[in-house]
Scaffold this active site. Structure first.
Site, mmCIF file in Angstrom:
data_model
loop_
_atom_site.group_PDB
_atom_site.id
_atom_site.type_symbol
_atom_site.label_atom_id
_atom_site.label_comp_id
_atom_site.label_asym_id
_atom_site.label_seq_id
_atom_site.Cartn_x
_atom_site.Cartn_y
_atom_site.Cartn_z
ATOM 1 N NE ARG A 159 29.619 72.669 -25.957
ATOM 2 C CZ ARG A 159 28.895 72.699 -24.833
ATOM 3 N NH1 ARG A 159 29.261 73.490 -23.837
ATOM 4 N NH2 ARG A 159 27.817 71.953 -24.712
ATOM 5 C CE LYS A 174 27.234 73.999 -28.518
ATOM 6 N NZ LYS A 174 26.614 72.897 -29.276
ATOM 7 C CG HIS A 182 33.998 67.323 -30.952
ATOM 8 N ND1 HIS A 182 33.080 67.844 -30.061
ATOM 9 C CD2 HIS A 182 33.474 66.162 -31.415
ATOM 10 C CE1 HIS A 182 32.032 67.038 -30.001
ATOM 11 N NE2 HIS A 182 32.240 66.015 -30.816
ATOM 12 N NE ARG A 235 31.832 68.833 -25.678
ATOM 13 C CZ ARG A 235 31.257 69.320 -24.577
ATOM 14 N NH1 ARG A 235 32.011 69.741 -23.578
ATOM 15 N NH2 ARG A 235 29.949 69.371 -24.461
ATOM 16 C CG HIS A 275 25.838 67.366 -23.255
ATOM 17 N ND1 HIS A 275 26.340 66.074 -23.334
ATOM 18 C CD2 HIS A 275 26.528 68.069 -24.200
ATOM 19 C CE1 HIS A 275 27.262 66.022 -24.271
ATOM 20 N NE2 HIS A 275 27.394 67.201 -24.803
ATOM 21 C CE1 TYR A 297 31.329 63.011 -26.806
ATOM 22 C CE2 TYR A 297 29.419 63.687 -25.528
ATOM 23 C CZ TYR A 297 30.445 63.993 -26.395
ATOM 24 O OH TYR A 297 30.585 65.274 -26.866
#
Length: 304
Positions: free
Chosen positions: A154, A178, A248, A251, A274, A283
């Site tokens: 990211r 995250k 993004h 990514r 994730h 995706y």
């Protein structure tokens, strides 16, 4: 009516909870608090009372209607209501309320945005046909693009990379994702080679800090979100007509190209950081399109 100070006290505690316990980024926390503040302003304007502990769902629904009437998209409204939901979950957790006014709320329907990845040709053109500046800045820019494309990290993860996050001898980088979740990502030999040369060039710049961030501006400042966005947009504007050209999308391109070339979706999930497979599955629509193309051209029944 609760005093303004008393209500602010709850919001400040909620903010601390998101930052310290949930490990949300400051950007996310600020967005949550702003949504709650805007709702308070609406309550005060429409009901002459901003007591968030004594509202009902009809008041929230009125806010939703007001937002919609003012041209706010369903996706943006859902995000604002999500902020409220989190706040009321916190109030339940801290026993300030016995039930949430959003208990029966259902999210508004909004069209799914299809993220169109760059093609392999477009990426190849950016990495091999564009002329970059000589020296530090050109080496930095190209390495940033290549690192996005070969690791899928990211934007904020790249910005916060430290020199100590790189283990060039073992071909890995450590990324803080995250909610402060760490993951180790393998890097390709070409990245190791570029990073090694970049560090040599970087050491010649007096303004840069030896113990600072891996990627820096020429004056020694840390990169920021807008600079990285502009960088990706600038280089890809030379080769692509796609409307959106952002970190993004790179990514997204990383994940799509891996899946198109046979990578296991669970492996892609781990590389992207994730927490659930559902996040990675967004995706797959491009890889399915590629699969369908191969299927249609290869199956005998399609030639009848």
């Amino acid at each position: 009516m609760l005093t303004v100070f008393f209500m602010e006290n709850f919001i400040n505690k909620f903010q601390d909870y998101l930052l310290l316990e949930k490990n949300y980024s400051q950007h996310t926390v600020t967005a949550y608090v702003n949504d709650i503040s805007f709702f308070q302003i609406f309550l005060l304007s429409e009901y002459d009372d901003d007591n968030l502990l004594a509202i009902n769902y009809s008041q929230i629904r009125s806010w939703i209607v007001s937002l919609s009437d003012n041209g706010i998209s369903n996706a943006s409204i859902n995000r604002k209501i999500s902020s409220l939901k989190s706040f009321y979950k916190f109030l339940l957790k801290t026993k300030q309320l016995s039930s949430s006014p959003l208990l029966k709320h259902k999210a508004l329907k909004s069209p799914k945005k299809i993220q169109i990845p760059f093609s392999e040709k477009e990426v190849d053109m950016v990495l091999h046909q564009i002329l970059y500046k000589e020296g530090f800045e050109g080496m930095r820019d190209k390495l940033i693009i290549d690192l996005f494309y070969t690791t899928g990290i990211r934007r904020t993860e790249l910005i916060h990379l430290k020199t100590t996050n790189f283990d060039l001898s073992n071909h890995t980088i450590k990324v803080l994702g995250k909610r402060n979740k760490e993951r180790i990502i393998p890097i390709l030999p070409i990245i190791v080679e570029q990073a090694t040369k970049y560090l040599v060039e970087r050491s010649r710049i007096q303004e840069l800090k030896d113990e600072g961030y891996f990627f820096q501006m020429l004056n020694g400042d840390k990169l920021n979100d807008s600079f990285v966005y502009r960088l990706i947009n600038y280089y890809f504007s030379n080769v692509s007509e796609k409307v959106k050209k952002s970190p993004h999308i790179l990514r997204h391109t990383f994940a799509t190209h891996l899946l198109n070339n046979g990578a296991d979706i669970n492996s892609v999930k781990e590389l992207l950081g994730h927490s659930s497979l559902a996040s990675t599955q967004v995706y797959t629509h491009n890889s399915l399109a590629e699969l369908q193309k191969v299927y249609n051209s290869a199956h005998p029944r399609n030639k009848e």
